[in-house]
Every structure is written in structure tokens, then in C-alpha cells.
Motif scaffolding. Structure first.
Motif, mmCIF file in Angstrom:
data_model
loop_
_atom_site.group_PDB
_atom_site.id
_atom_site.type_symbol
_atom_site.label_atom_id
_atom_site.label_comp_id
_atom_site.label_asym_id
_atom_site.label_seq_id
_atom_site.Cartn_x
_atom_site.Cartn_y
_atom_site.Cartn_z
ATOM 1 N N LEU A 406 -15.235 -53.988 11.692
ATOM 2 C CA LEU A 406 -15.382 -52.692 11.026
ATOM 3 C C LEU A 406 -14.173 -51.827 11.339
ATOM 4 O O LEU A 406 -13.766 -51.708 12.497
ATOM 5 N N ILE A 407 -13.612 -51.257 10.289
ATOM 6 C CA ILE A 407 -12.465 -50.351 10.422
ATOM 7 C C ILE A 407 -12.820 -49.065 9.693
ATOM 8 O O ILE A 407 -13.278 -49.099 8.546
ATOM 9 N N GLY A 483 -14.154 -52.732 0.920
ATOM 10 C CA GLY A 483 -13.822 -51.354 1.275
ATOM 11 C C GLY A 483 -14.657 -50.368 0.481
ATOM 12 O O GLY A 483 -14.923 -50.557 -0.704
ATOM 13 N N VAL A 484 -15.097 -49.290 1.151
ATOM 14 C CA VAL A 484 -15.932 -48.263 0.522
ATOM 15 C C VAL A 484 -15.342 -46.897 0.855
ATOM 16 O O VAL A 484 -15.106 -46.594 2.041
ATOM 17 N N PRO A 485 -15.065 -46.045 -0.143
ATOM 18 C CA PRO A 485 -14.565 -44.704 0.154
ATOM 19 C C PRO A 485 -15.638 -43.845 0.816
ATOM 20 O O PRO A 485 -16.823 -43.993 0.526
ATOM 21 N N LEU A 486 -15.199 -42.967 1.717
ATOM 22 C CA LEU A 486 -16.110 -42.035 2.394
ATOM 23 C C LEU A 486 -15.940 -40.661 1.747
ATOM 24 O O LEU A 486 -14.871 -40.047 1.844
ATOM 25 N N ALA A 496 -12.117 -43.968 4.449
ATOM 26 C CA ALA A 496 -12.719 -45.202 3.933
ATOM 27 C C ALA A 496 -13.315 -46.005 5.082
ATOM 28 O O ALA A 496 -12.911 -45.874 6.244
ATOM 29 N N LEU A 497 -14.280 -46.847 4.701
ATOM 30 C CA LEU A 497 -14.925 -47.779 5.626
ATOM 31 C C LEU A 497 -14.590 -49.186 5.135
ATOM 32 O O LEU A 497 -14.756 -49.492 3.956
ATOM 33 N N VAL A 498 -14.125 -50.049 6.046
ATOM 34 C CA VAL A 498 -13.629 -51.374 5.659
ATOM 35 C C VAL A 498 -14.263 -52.435 6.549
ATOM 36 O O VAL A 498 -14.400 -52.249 7.765
ATOM 37 N N ALA A 524 -19.982 -40.351 5.828
ATOM 38 C CA ALA A 524 -18.896 -39.375 5.694
ATOM 39 C C ALA A 524 -19.331 -38.007 6.186
ATOM 40 O O ALA A 524 -18.593 -37.330 6.921
ATOM 41 N N MET A 525 -20.548 -37.583 5.806
ATOM 42 C CA MET A 525 -21.033 -36.267 6.249
ATOM 43 C C MET A 525 -21.273 -36.248 7.756
ATOM 44 O O MET A 525 -21.005 -35.233 8.412
ATOM 45 N N ALA A 526 -21.762 -37.380 8.309
ATOM 46 C CA ALA A 526 -21.972 -37.442 9.757
ATOM 47 C C ALA A 526 -20.642 -37.342 10.500
ATOM 48 O O ALA A 526 -20.521 -36.628 11.500
#
Length: 747
Positions: A406-407, A483-486, A496-498, A524-526
Motif C-alpha cells: 500500500l502506497i 490506483g484510486v484518487p483521494l 491517491a491510494l495505490v 481522504a476525509m480521515a
């Protein structure tokens, strides 16, 4: 012999019952020869019951001696019964003079038979009449046919349903039915002669006004021995209501089957042993087999071995308890919820079990996602810092998707550059430098953020991107990169979360991409909340350092003007905070006591220096000036915004429990607890410390003082806490008086 001249059958027996003579007519009656009879007795010729009767008659004759008559039944040699009248008497033999029995036999067998035939004829006629009367009284249509199948008679039930009798009398019965012709009628009557009856023949009767009625036809042979009746009885039962009900039932069954087959959830019907008797389309689709292939198998045949015993128990409990039962289990990566319901027979025993099997995989996944969102939200509040939050998020995501690597990358708001605060890569097979690996992922995240949506790339797609863009190339490319944008609550992309993998036994799918995309906003909010908290905490720490510096500056300014009391405020602060802790105050109140005690003498800035250092006794006017320092302290501090009323505590530190203190003369609970604590700590340090106008009186004298006046000058609870502290080893001896140590007291 004399019996030879008698025209009727006759015989002679000795008194012992032995036949000694008979005529030919008697022999003809019994169909025997003389050798068969002479020398024999009745037991040799007849069945025992007849022989007993004849013996009894002979005995009575010998006993009474009078002529006798009796009607009895004899049996001929071929077994034919003969009804006769015996007329017998005693007579002496001419040769010996011995008495003998002479009997004349009158045969009336034929009269008996004629009487029986007349009786049977009467009974048959009565039975026939009774049968006809019964037929007439029946509500259902009944038709009497002759042997050729022609209608001879009908009942009222027929007239009510079909019409007048005259229209059918003398005609073939086949004309009444739509689907039975003359040939079929003839065949049915022949069959009825052979079998005696034909039951429940389905047909369609042509009723009044041409109405067609579905009926059941029963045909019976009608014949007696005298040929008084010779034909057939045709009974017709109107079953149109039953047919309509059956059709309604079939229609309901079709609708029920349609509903069950339209359902997405599997439905099964089992016998009490657990064998499948029926099911619906969804059951067939679940096991990818035709329903007829599933029927006959046991319910557990399609279960994983590890849950088979549990499924057996599920069925057994329904049968034993007779109550519904539910079970939840996992099979082939899906989660199912089965509800089983008992079906009882007329004896009240469980005969069948209906099972409704629901696939709740998506619901469970939804619940899992909701728990994940809640856990992420909780982590935003309870994680001690951003790094801890990242670790918690990694653990939560690992339960949703198979994530080892996880990155997390965040966009710096001031520079716009991507930073990597969390980098956990454990399964890479590359030997490349970590910096190249990070740069590779950073380049892909830039590409991801340009797309503005979650992307799943395979090895080939990664290769194409690297060939088309000037991106750092690691020694080994992942097999998949997800990959998912935050995006925060305002719709702004913060990073982003990768995740990625190098193993062939792992594979991300579209479902994994959707899951990560679903939780990304919450993550992202956390992250943003925790970053804001950390920034706020840092600013609060800076503000606290500033406040501490101001407080220490005020304390230092008082000590410069009154060097003889140097360290007094620090000692009072230390003792007062420990007393507060002993009394069970919360940490925030203890901090308030500590600050108030440090500043309790800050008002002495307004007192002339010569009074503070005067070695002798002070005058009344000078004492009044000294007693103004709590008010001056209050005036200095009242405009400073503390979390607690520090200025109020400082103002009250010279008030006494009995009201004899100053400046307001407050008593007992009218004085704040913080003020009462500072008062005791101030007295203990003042008495035990050196002053310009007197030497130190020692700590024992100070403790004796507060103990002596507990409940009058000082709060007894505060005094007890203070005494307990010194009893447990509290001391001022190791207290450092430099500013660095003062700062540690406040921290």
C-alpha cells in the motif's frame, strides 16, 4: 322281506341300529347297492350330524314304543342332500320274534327346491324393485340399459340435468356423450359383462341446451337368476365443479411455480430425510444443473465437506423441534442464509421441509464496507497521529481487498508536489533502488490524477504507459497496478491510494477497484481531518509555549523585585498541584491549580520593594499595602483568557476557612477549592522558608501549623491531603530553581 312290497322307500334295522333289509326304491333314493347298506349302521352311511339324529330317533322309538314321524335330511352316495319325512314303528321279526325298526321314507326334496325358487324369485323382484326405487331417488343422473345398450329407463336426476326421458328412451346411450360413440359403447358393455363394473370413466355429457358437462361414468351389470332384470346401470356424476376447482388449483400452481421460478433466491422442498423433492429455477442456476438431475439427491450433497455436519444438524433440528430454523454459511466464496420451515402431515408429524436459500453475499459485502467506513471514521478521531492512521487504514483495506502493498501519496498544497507519507511494499521481487520505485509510482499517480478516476492496469498496459511517457522504469514491473484518487468532502483531490502485486496467484478485479473507490472519499476525509488536527495541535503547542513563557516572565519579574522569596511560587505550585492530584482532581484542573499557584504573588509587582525586603515588623499601613497584592494579582490576570478562572483562584489564596482572611473575608465553600489548596501550600512554604524578618521555622512547624488550624483557618480535607503527601515522602529539597526547570513544571 315285507319292505319289498312297500312302493315308497323303506328299510328295516335291528334294535342295535344295523340295517338288515331295504327295498329297491330306498337303494335308488340313496344311489347305493344292497351290499352298501345291509350290515351297516347310520354312522357308516351318513355324516355324523345326520347319524346322531337318526340314532336319537331310534332310541326314542325303542324307549316309548309308539309310532314316530320326523323330517330330516339325508345324503346320497354322490353327496346330494335329500329332504325326507320318516315314518317308523316297531315290529317283530317272523323268524326270531325279535323287535325291529321299520321305516318308510317320503321324499319331498323337489317341493323344498320349488319353495326355495319361489322365495328367491320374490327376493330378486324385491331387490330389483328396491334397486329401481334407489335409482329413482338418486340426485345424480342414472340410466338403465338393456343388454344391447338401448335406454330403457332414466331417473329424475337425469331429467333435471339432461332433459325429458321420452327423448332418450329406446335410443343408444352413446348419443348422450360427446366422446363415446356406438363402437366404444359396445366395447364398454362387453368389458362390463366380463368385469362386472367399470368405474370412473371420464366423459363429456351433452346436457340441456347443448351444454357440455365433464362427468365420471360408472357402468354396472344388472342381472338376476330369473332373467327378470338383464341389462346395465349407468350412473353419471357431474364433476364440472371439481374440474373447475382443479383448474383453479392448477392455475394457482402455475402462478406459484411462476413466482418461485421468477425469484432470484433458491427454493427447495425436502422430505424429512433431507432428500430434494422439488426446487425452482434459481436452485438449478445456482448449481448449474437441470432440476431433474438435482431431485433425489440429499440436501448436503452440494455442501462443502466442512459444513456438511452443520447442514445435517440444521435438517434434524427442524424435524425434531418442529419449528423454523435458520443457518448462515459460506460456500464457494458466496455467503448464504437458509430459512427452513417444517410442513406437517395430518398426524402432526414433520413430513417435509421447505427451505428458502438467500444469497446474501452482496449484503454482507455492504455491511463489511459500512464497518470499514465506520472504522476509518473512528480512526480519524482516535489515531494518535497521521502515521498511525495510515497503518490502521492499511489493516482495514486488507480485510476488504487482498492488499499487501500500500502506497499513499498526498499533494502538498503549497508546492503542488506529490509526497509519499506512507510506503509499505513487502512483496516486490525487484532489486532496484527504492527511490526509483517511489518515482515510478509517483509518475503513475500523476497519470491517475490526470484521468481523475480509479484505474486498474495490467502488466501490458503498464508497459505501454512507460513506453509513451517519460516515467522512471523499475527493474521489474508489477503484474497489476491499482490506483484510486483521494477526494475530500469538497470534491478536491488531495492525493491517491495505490496497491500492486507481483504474484501470479493474485489478481485484482473490477470489484476490488469499486471497493477501493467506494472507501477512498472516507479515507481522504480521515487523512485531511488528522492532518488538520496535527496542524492544530502544533499551533496549540506553540501557543502553549508562548503562554508558558509569559507566565515564567511574570514569575521572574516578581522574584527580581523580591529575591528573598525566589523559588517560593514554584514550590507552592508544585505542592498545590500534588495536593490537587491527591484529592482526585482531573488533570486539567491540576494544571489550573499549578498555573494559579505560580502566579499567586504576581500582584507584589505593585508593592514597594522596600516593604518586600524590610527585615523588621511592618506597620498596619504597610500590612494593608501588602494585603492588596491578591487584588493587584487579580487585576493583572483577569483579562488573560485561561481555560479556568485563574484570576479568581489567585484572588482567594489568602482567604481563610473561617472567614478571617482577606481581601473579601470569604468562608468555607464560598472559597473555590483551588483557592483553598493554594492557601495551604502557600502557608506550608512560607513557614518553612527564610524571610527577611525571621529565619525558617522548618517543615515540621509548618505541618503542625496547618494541622492545628484545620477546620478553622484551613480546609480540613486539603490539610489531610497535604499531610499525607509529606508522610509519603514529599519534599522540596530536589526542586531546581532555574528557568529551564520552571518550564518543565508547566509542561
Amino acid at each position: 322281506m315285507m319292505v319289498d312290497f312297500i312302493p315308497a322307500p323303506a328299510y328295516v334295522k335291528s334294535r342295535e341300529g344295523t340295517y338288515i333289509g331295504c327295498n329297491q326304491v330306498f337303494l335308488n333314493l340313496l344311489k347305493r347297492t344292497k351290499d352298501d347298506i345291509i350290515g351297516k349302521n347310520d354312522y357308516d352311511l351318513f355324516p355324523r350330524s345326520i347319524a346322531d339324529t337318526l340314532l336319537h330317533l331310534d332310541s326314542e322309538l325303542l324307549k316309548k314304543g309308539t309310532n314316530q314321524q320326523a323330517n330330516i335330511r339325508l345324503v346320497s352316495a354322490d353327496g346330494t342332500f335329500i329332504w325326507v319325512k320318516l315314518q317308523h314303528h316297531l315290529q317283530k321279526l317272523e323268524e326270531t320274534g325279535e323287535p325291529c325298526i321299520v321305516a318308510v321314507v317320503v321324499d319331498f326334496t323337489e317341493e323344498i327346491k320349488q319353495e326355495q325358487r319361489r322365495s328367491e324369485t320374490l327376493v330378486t323382484a324385491a331387490a330389483a324393485e328396491m334397486a329401481i326405487q334407489t335409482i329413482e331417488g338418486m340426485l345424480d343422473p342414472v340410466i338403465i340399459l338393456n343388454e344391447q345398450g338401448m335406454v330403457e329407463r332414466v331417473n329424475k336426476g337425469y331429467i333435471d340435468v339432461v332433459g325429458p326421458a321420452k327423448e332418450i328412451i329406446g335410443k343408444q346411450v352413446s348419443c348422450l356423450f360427446q366422446d363415446i360413440d356406438e363402437h366404444n359403447t359396445a366395447h364398454l358393455l362387453v368389458r362390463c359383462k366380463q368385469e362386472g363394473r367399470i368405474r370412473n370413466l371420464e366423459a363429456r355429457l351433452i346436457a340441456q341446451e347443448g351444454k357440455i358437462l365433464p362427468v365420471l361414468v360408472n357402468i354396472s351389470r344388472l342381472k338376476d337368476s330369473q332373467q327378470a332384470i338383464n341389462g346395465f346401470v349407468v350412473a353419471i356424476r357431474d364433476v364440472s365443479s371439481l374440474v373447475a376447482a382443479s383448474e383453479q388449483l392448477r392455475e394457482k400452481q402455475r402462478k406459484l411455480d411462476a413466482l418461485l421460478n421468477a425469484a432470484d433466491d433458491a427454493v427447495l422442498l425436502l422430505d424429512r430425510q433431507g432428500t430434494i423433492k422439488s426446487g425452482n429455477r434459481a436452485l438449478s442456476e445456482r448449481y448449474q444443473d437441470k432440476l431433474e438431475h438435482l431431485i433425489g439427491h440429499h440436501y448436503t450433497d452440494f455442501s462443502d465437506p466442512i459444513i456438511r455436519e452443520e447442514q445435517h444438524f440444521f435438517i434434524d433440528e427442524i424435524c425434531v423441534q418442529g419449528k423454523p430454523r435458520r443457518i448462515e454459511f459460506e460456500q464457494n466464496g458466496r455467503v448464504y442464509y437458509n430459512s427452513g420451515y417444517p410442513i406437517f402431515n395430518d398426524a402432526g408429524q414433520v413430513e417435509e421441509i421447505a427451505i428458502f436459500s438467500y444469497d446474501i453475499t452482496e449484503r454482507k459485502r455492504g455491511e463489511q464496507l459500512q464497518r470499514a467506513l465506520y472504522s476509518i471514521s473512528e480512526a480519524a478521531y482516535f489515531a494518535k497521529d497521521v502515521a498511525s492512521l495510515f497503518s490502521i487504514v492499511h489493516r482495514i483495506l486488507s480485510k476488504l481487498v487482498s492488499i499487501d502493498n500500500l502506497i499513499i501519496m498526498l499533494r502538498d498544497t503549497s508546492t503542488g508536489y506529490l509526497e509519499c507519507p506512507y510506503y509499505q511494499v513487502s512483496d516486490t521481487t525487484t532489486t532496484a533502488d527504492e527511490a526509483i520505485e517511489r518515482a515510478f509510482h509517483t509518475g503513475l499517480v500523476d497519470y491517475l490524477l490526470q484521468k481523475g478516476k480509479a484505474i486498474l492496469l495490467n502488466h501490458t498496459e503498464l508497459q505501454k504507459i512507460l513506453d509513451s511517457k517519460d516515467l522512471p522504469r523499475p527493474d521489474c514491473l508489477p503484474l497489476q497496478w491499482l490506483g484510486v484518487p483521494l477526494m475530500n468532502g469538497e470534491g478536491l483531490t488531495i492525493g491517491a491510494l495505490v496497491t500492486h502485486h507481483y504474484q501470479h496467484d493474485k489478481e485484482y478485479g473490477e470489484e476490488d477497484r469499486k471497493i477501493l473507490n467506494f472507501v477512498s472519499s472516507q479515507i481522504a476525509m480521515a487523512i485531511e481531518r488528522k492532518l488538520n488536527e496535527d496542524e492544530l495541535r502544533q499551533k496549540n503547542n506553540q501557543l502553549q509555549l508562548l503562554t508558558d513563557g509569559i507566565i515564567l516572565s511574570l514569575v521572574r519579574s516578581v522574584e527580581i523585585r523580591d529575591p528573598y522569596t525566589a523559588g517560593h511560587q514554584q514550590r507552592v505550585s508544585l505542592l498545590a498541584s500534588e495536593i490537587g492530584r491527591k484529592l482526585g482532581l482531573r488533570e486539567d484542573r491540576i494544571t489550573a491549580v499549578k498555573i494559579a499557584a505560580l502566579l499567586h504573588d504576581v500582584g507584589k509587582i505593585a508593592v514597594p520593594t522596600e516593604l518586600l525586603a524590610k527585615p523588621g515588623k511592618l506597620s498596619e499601613i504597610e500590612m494593608s499595602l501588602i494585603r492588596q497584592h491578591p487584588v493587584e494579582s487579580y487585576n493583572i490576570l483577569r483579562n488573560i483568557q485561561f481555560s479556568y478562572p485563574i484570576a479568581q483562584y489567585v484572588l482567594e489564596h489568602h482567604e481563610k476557612f473561617d472567614g478571617s482572611g482577606y481581601p473579601a473575608g470569604l468562608k468555607a465553600d464560598a472559597i473555590s477549592l483551588e483557592g483553598r489548596i493554594i492557601c495551604v501550600a502557600d502557608v506550608v512554604d512560607a513557614i518553612s522558608s527564610h524571610r527577611p524578618y525571621r529565619p525558617s521555622r522548618g517543615i515540621e512547624q509548618a505541618l503542625f501549623e496547618i494541622k492545628e488550624y484545620a477546620g478553622t483557618l484551613y480546609d480540613p480535607d486539603v490539610v489531610n491531603a497535604c499531610l499525607q503527601l509529606f508522610k509519603e515522602g514529599f519534599s522540596f529539597e530536589h526542586l531546581e530553581l532555574d528557568l529551564d526547570m520552571q518550564a518543565s513544571i508547566l509542561s
